[in-house]
Design a protein around this motif. Structure first.
Motif, PDB file in Angstrom:
ATOM      1  N   GLU A   1       0.822  -1.202   0.000  1.00 19.33           N
ATOM      2  CA  GLU A   1       0.000   0.000   0.000  1.00 19.33           C
ATOM      3  C   GLU A   1       0.861   1.259   0.000  1.00 19.33           C
TER       4      GLU A   1
ATOM      5  N   LYS B   1       1.500   5.446   0.875  1.00 18.05           N
ATOM      6  CA  LYS B   1       1.336   6.298   2.045  1.00 18.05           C
ATOM      7  C   LYS B   1      -0.069   6.892   2.031  1.00 18.05           C
ATOM      8  N   GLN B   2      -0.730   6.895   3.189  1.00 16.57           N
ATOM      9  CA  GLN B   2      -2.118   7.337   3.262  1.00 16.57           C
ATOM     10  C   GLN B   2      -2.294   8.719   3.882  1.00 16.57           C
TER      11      GLN B   2
END
Length: 145
Positions: free
Chosen positions: A76, A78-79
């Motif tokens: 995933e 970076k959020q």
């Protein structure tokens, strides 16, 4: 008893991010295991398939004083904003205009190597000396302090 500290980064490209942070901090990519001239040679001998050879990387302080930085591939992206970040002490002992000039020079150098400049905070004596917020090539925030 004090413990050693390692800072771990989740990322998409461990080799590239390790190279950026080695340049930013004056670190070096960790040497391959004893008996191997390169990481490629070591990973080949360990039976790591080519598509997995960039799953991890690490950089170390050549003087042995700073923490090891470890970079691991995750699926995933970076959020959100980092809750913990590194402060790169790029202007030790400097104040005012001289401090900010040194930080600007380091910001320019790191932008040329893939960082992004996010914002500048002006000095606010007596407690705030001023700093520049940056992001590494994968968007992880850090400060030039």
């Amino acid at each position: 008893m004090a413990h050693d500290v390692q800072v771990t980064f989740d990322c998409a490209d461990p080799g590239a991010l390790a190279a950026f942070w080695a340049e930013a901090l004056g670190y070096r990519v960790q040497d391959p295991p004893e008996g191997f001239e390169s990481w490629e040679q070591a990973l080949e001998a360990m039976g790591v398939p080519p598509e997995r050879r960039n799953d991890a990387s690490a950089v170390v302080d050549p003087e042995g004083a700073g923490p090891r930085l470890f970079f691991q591939r995750v699926p995933e992206g970076k959020q959100v904003k980092n809750r913990v970040h590194l402060d790169v002490r790029a202007a030790p002992g400097l104040r005012g205009d001289a401090r900010m000039a040194a930080l600007e020079a380091e910001a320019e150098r790191l932008v040329s190597r893939g960082a992004t400049r996010l914002r500048r905070h002006e000095p606010a004596p007596p407690l705030a000396g001023g700093h520049i917020v940056m992001a590494d090539p994968e968007g992880n925030e850090f400060c030039l302090d």
